[in-house]
Each structure stands twice: as structure tokens, then as C-alpha cells.
Design a protein around this motif. Structure first.
Motif, PDB file in Angstrom:
ATOM      1  N   GLU A  20      -5.952  -9.789  -5.448  1.00  0.00           N
ATOM      2  CA  GLU A  20      -4.622 -10.126  -4.931  1.00  0.00           C
ATOM      3  C   GLU A  20      -3.529  -9.636  -5.879  1.00  0.00           C
ATOM      4  N   VAL A  21      -3.774  -9.729  -7.183  1.00  0.00           N
ATOM      5  CA  VAL A  21      -2.804  -9.254  -8.175  1.00  0.00           C
ATOM      6  C   VAL A  21      -2.611  -7.749  -8.031  1.00  0.00           C
ATOM      7  N   VAL A  22      -3.709  -7.039  -7.861  1.00  0.00           N
ATOM      8  CA  VAL A  22      -3.638  -5.588  -7.682  1.00  0.00           C
ATOM      9  C   VAL A  22      -2.807  -5.249  -6.451  1.00  0.00           C
ATOM     10  N   VAL A  23      -3.104  -5.911  -5.332  1.00  0.00           N
ATOM     11  CA  VAL A  23      -2.372  -5.650  -4.097  1.00  0.00           C
ATOM     12  C   VAL A  23      -0.889  -5.958  -4.275  1.00  0.00           C
ATOM     13  N   ASN A  24      -0.568  -7.081  -4.909  1.00  0.00           N
ATOM     14  CA  ASN A  24       0.835  -7.461  -5.117  1.00  0.00           C
ATOM     15  C   ASN A  24       1.565  -6.461  -6.015  1.00  0.00           C
ATOM     16  N   GLU A  25       0.909  -6.020  -7.079  1.00  0.00           N
ATOM     17  CA  GLU A  25       1.531  -5.047  -7.988  1.00  0.00           C
ATOM     18  C   GLU A  25       1.776  -3.711  -7.286  1.00  0.00           C
ATOM     19  N   SER A  82       4.657  -4.111  -4.894  1.00  0.00           N
ATOM     20  CA  SER A  82       5.917  -4.122  -5.636  1.00  0.00           C
ATOM     21  C   SER A  82       6.305  -2.711  -6.070  1.00  0.00           C
ATOM     22  N   LYS A  83       5.322  -1.971  -6.543  1.00  0.00           N
ATOM     23  CA  LYS A  83       5.571  -0.582  -6.965  1.00  0.00           C
ATOM     24  C   LYS A  83       6.069   0.248  -5.779  1.00  0.00           C
ATOM     25  N   LEU A  84       5.426   0.099  -4.631  1.00  0.00           N
ATOM     26  CA  LEU A  84       5.837   0.842  -3.442  1.00  0.00           C
ATOM     27  C   LEU A  84       7.263   0.467  -3.029  1.00  0.00           C
ATOM     28  N   GLN A  85       7.582  -0.823  -3.107  1.00  0.00           N
ATOM     29  CA  GLN A  85       8.940  -1.243  -2.753  1.00  0.00           C
ATOM     30  C   GLN A  85       9.969  -0.601  -3.677  1.00  0.00           C
ATOM     31  N   ASN A  86       9.658  -0.540  -4.972  1.00  0.00           N
ATOM     32  CA  ASN A  86      10.563   0.112  -5.929  1.00  0.00           C
ATOM     33  C   ASN A  86      10.679   1.603  -5.659  1.00  0.00           C
ATOM     34  N   ILE A  87       9.562   2.221  -5.347  1.00  0.00           N
ATOM     35  CA  ILE A  87       9.563   3.656  -5.068  1.00  0.00           C
ATOM     36  C   ILE A  87      10.446   3.952  -3.864  1.00  0.00           C
ATOM     37  N   PHE A  88      10.269   3.169  -2.798  1.00  0.00           N
ATOM     38  CA  PHE A  88      11.036   3.453  -1.589  1.00  0.00           C
ATOM     39  C   PHE A  88      12.501   3.084  -1.744  1.00  0.00           C
ATOM     40  N   SER A  89      12.792   2.059  -2.544  1.00  0.00           N
ATOM     41  CA  SER A  89      14.201   1.721  -2.744  1.00  0.00           C
ATOM     42  C   SER A  89      14.899   2.819  -3.532  1.00  0.00           C
ATOM     43  N   ASN A  90      14.151   3.489  -4.407  1.00  0.00           N
ATOM     44  CA  ASN A  90      14.709   4.624  -5.166  1.00  0.00           C
ATOM     45  C   ASN A  90      14.480   5.950  -4.455  1.00  0.00           C
ATOM     46  N   GLN A  91      13.693   5.924  -3.378  1.00  0.00           N
ATOM     47  CA  GLN A  91      13.270   7.123  -2.668  1.00  0.00           C
ATOM     48  C   GLN A  91      12.756   8.176  -3.635  1.00  0.00           C
ATOM     49  N   LYS A  92      11.955   7.683  -4.579  1.00  0.00           N
ATOM     50  CA  LYS A  92      11.451   8.548  -5.634  1.00  0.00           C
ATOM     51  C   LYS A  92      10.222   9.329  -5.212  1.00  0.00           C
ATOM     52  N   CYS A  93       9.325   8.701  -4.487  1.00  0.00           N
ATOM     53  CA  CYS A  93       8.139   9.417  -4.035  1.00  0.00           C
ATOM     54  C   CYS A  93       7.618   8.787  -2.759  1.00  0.00           C
ATOM     55  N   GLN A  94       6.714   9.484  -2.099  1.00  0.00           N
ATOM     56  CA  GLN A  94       6.222   9.009  -0.814  1.00  0.00           C
ATOM     57  C   GLN A  94       4.733   8.823  -0.765  1.00  0.00           C
ATOM     58  N   SER A  95       4.022   9.108  -1.821  1.00  0.00           N
ATOM     59  CA  SER A  95       2.572   9.041  -1.751  1.00  0.00           C
ATOM     60  C   SER A  95       2.001   8.369  -2.981  1.00  0.00           C
ATOM     61  N   MET A  96       0.942   7.601  -2.783  1.00  0.00           N
ATOM     62  CA  MET A  96       0.232   7.025  -3.906  1.00  0.00           C
ATOM     63  C   MET A  96      -1.177   7.594  -3.896  1.00  0.00           C
ATOM     64  N   ILE A  97      -1.596   8.085  -5.027  1.00  0.00           N
ATOM     65  CA  ILE A  97      -2.924   8.685  -5.132  1.00  0.00           C
ATOM     66  C   ILE A  97      -3.778   7.758  -5.967  1.00  0.00           C
ATOM     67  N   PHE A 107      -5.274  -1.193 -13.843  1.00  0.00           N
ATOM     68  CA  PHE A 107      -5.825  -2.530 -13.664  1.00  0.00           C
ATOM     69  C   PHE A 107      -7.274  -2.543 -14.142  1.00  0.00           C
ATOM     70  N   ASN A 108      -7.621  -3.539 -14.967  1.00  0.00           N
ATOM     71  CA  ASN A 108      -9.012  -3.764 -15.337  1.00  0.00           C
ATOM     72  C   ASN A 108      -9.593  -4.692 -14.282  1.00  0.00           C
ATOM     73  N   MET A 109     -10.451  -4.164 -13.452  1.00  0.00           N
ATOM     74  CA  MET A 109     -10.960  -4.915 -12.301  1.00  0.00           C
ATOM     75  C   MET A 109     -11.918  -6.042 -12.695  1.00  0.00           C
ATOM     76  N   GLU A 110     -12.274  -6.124 -13.971  1.00  0.00           N
ATOM     77  CA  GLU A 110     -13.106  -7.235 -14.426  1.00  0.00           C
ATOM     78  C   GLU A 110     -12.264  -8.480 -14.701  1.00  0.00           C
ATOM     79  N   THR A 111     -10.980  -8.289 -14.971  1.00  0.00           N
ATOM     80  CA  THR A 111     -10.140  -9.411 -15.382  1.00  0.00           C
ATOM     81  C   THR A 111      -8.987  -9.694 -14.425  1.00  0.00           C
ATOM     82  N   VAL A 112      -8.740  -8.809 -13.487  1.00  0.00           N
ATOM     83  CA  VAL A 112      -7.602  -8.960 -12.587  1.00  0.00           C
ATOM     84  C   VAL A 112      -8.111  -9.219 -11.172  1.00  0.00           C
TER      85      VAL A 112
END
Length: 185
Positions: free
Chosen positions: A162-167, A170-185, A154-159
């Protein structure tokens, strides 16, 4: 990450307040970062969490202490090899359990924001805009070489925030639905 252990917290404090050689700073950061990650992931086994969010990652160590370091190329190559070995060891043990979010801002604007919000710059921040630019290039190099497949940028000058939080949500929801990973760094 470094706050995950007392040793890491102490090393981080030394690295941002003391004038050390870039080689010594790199060794300290590498230890503190990868030891801190180990502590986070091992603690997570004892006390399972849906998500662990950490500020900064091994990408910070790479960007600040390899790409932005002012060391001879032979030393830098050795630093890259040490980092690559630690990174590969970490990824082989905790594969597919983490993802990165990269929040980018123009280094001039970022340094200005830092200066306005702090009483004093730390040792690394006080190196100026060119150093901050080299750190930004370092982050880009890290993600290009080590972690491009699941990266959110994310370019924090243009985004908007709220968009960052929503994205991220969404990414976390996809991760957990696939049970692909448990941590975001």
C-alpha cells in the motif's frame, strides 16, 4: 517493453530459453529494449495515455547483460559504450517523459519467491543467487549512473504494498501537476 513489438517479444523469448553467449544475449536485449521503448512512446503519440507503466526497463538490460555478464573486461567496456549511446539517444528524444520505480528485494529471497511461483526457472534465473546479486548491483549502478534524480526506490521486504502504491500515486500526481513527464518505467 519487449512485448511492445513482435520482434522484441521473440528476442526476449530466445534470450530466456536459449543458452547463448552473454555478448549475443546483450545485443538481442539491447535491440529489443530500445526498440520496444521506441514503439511504446510512438504508440503513445497515436493513442495518448496519461500513464504508461512497463515492467522492466533499460535498467534491466544494463543490470542483466552488462553488470551480471561473464565477459572479458574489454568486451564489457564495449557493451557499456553501446548501451550508453542507445541510452543517450533515447533520453535526448524522450527527455523528461519518464521516471523509474525500483522495487528491491534481497536476491536470496527474490530467487526463492521466483522458484516457488514457477514450474521452472528460465536460463537467467537458473544461474543462481550470485548471479542475482550481480543483477541487483547492476540495477544500483544503472540508477546511480543514469537516473538518480527522479528515482523512487522501495525495499519490498520492509515496505507494505500500500505504501508503494501511495508513493507512486503521489509521484504521478506531482508529475502531472508539473506536466513533467507522461510515463513511468
Amino acid at each position: 517493453i519487449t512485448a511492445a513489438s513482435n520482434a522484441g517479444a521473440d528476442i526476449r523469448q530466445i534470450n530466456i530459453t536459449e543458452h547463448l553467449s552473454d555478448e549475443l544475449r546483450f545485443v538481442g536485449y539491447c535491440f529489443a529494449t530500445f526498440y520496444g521503448l521506441k514503439c511504446i512512446f510512438e504508440f503513445e503519440h497515436e493513442n495518448p495515455a496519461d500513464v504508461i507503466i512497463v515492467d522492466r526497463s533499460q535498467a534491466s538490460t544494463f543490470a542483466q547483460n552488462i553488470c551480471a555478464a561473464t565477459v572479458p573486461s574489454m568486451v564489457k567496456n564495449n557493451m557499456v559504450n553501446i548501451f550508453r549511446n542507445l541510452e543517450n539517444e533515447f533520453r535526448s528524444k524522450y527527455q523528461n517523459r519518464f521516471s523509474h520505480v525500483y522495487l528491491y528485494m534481497d536476491p536470496v529471497k527474490a530467487l526463492d519467491r521466483i522458484a516457488r511461483n514457477r514450474q521452472a526457472l528460465d536460463v537467467l534465473e537458473s544461474r543462481g543467487v550470485e548471479y542475482q546479486r550481480s543483477i541487483a548491483r547492476g540495477y544500483e549502478s544503472y540508477y546511480r549512473n543514469f537516473d538518480s534524480k527522479d528515482l523512487l526506490t522501495f525495499n519490498m521486504e520492509t515496505v507494505a504494498n500500500e505504501v508503494v502504491v501511495n508513493e507512486i500515486t503521489s509521484k504521478l500526481q506531482n508529475i502531472f501537476s508539473n506536466q513533467k513527464c507522461q510515463s513511468m518505467i
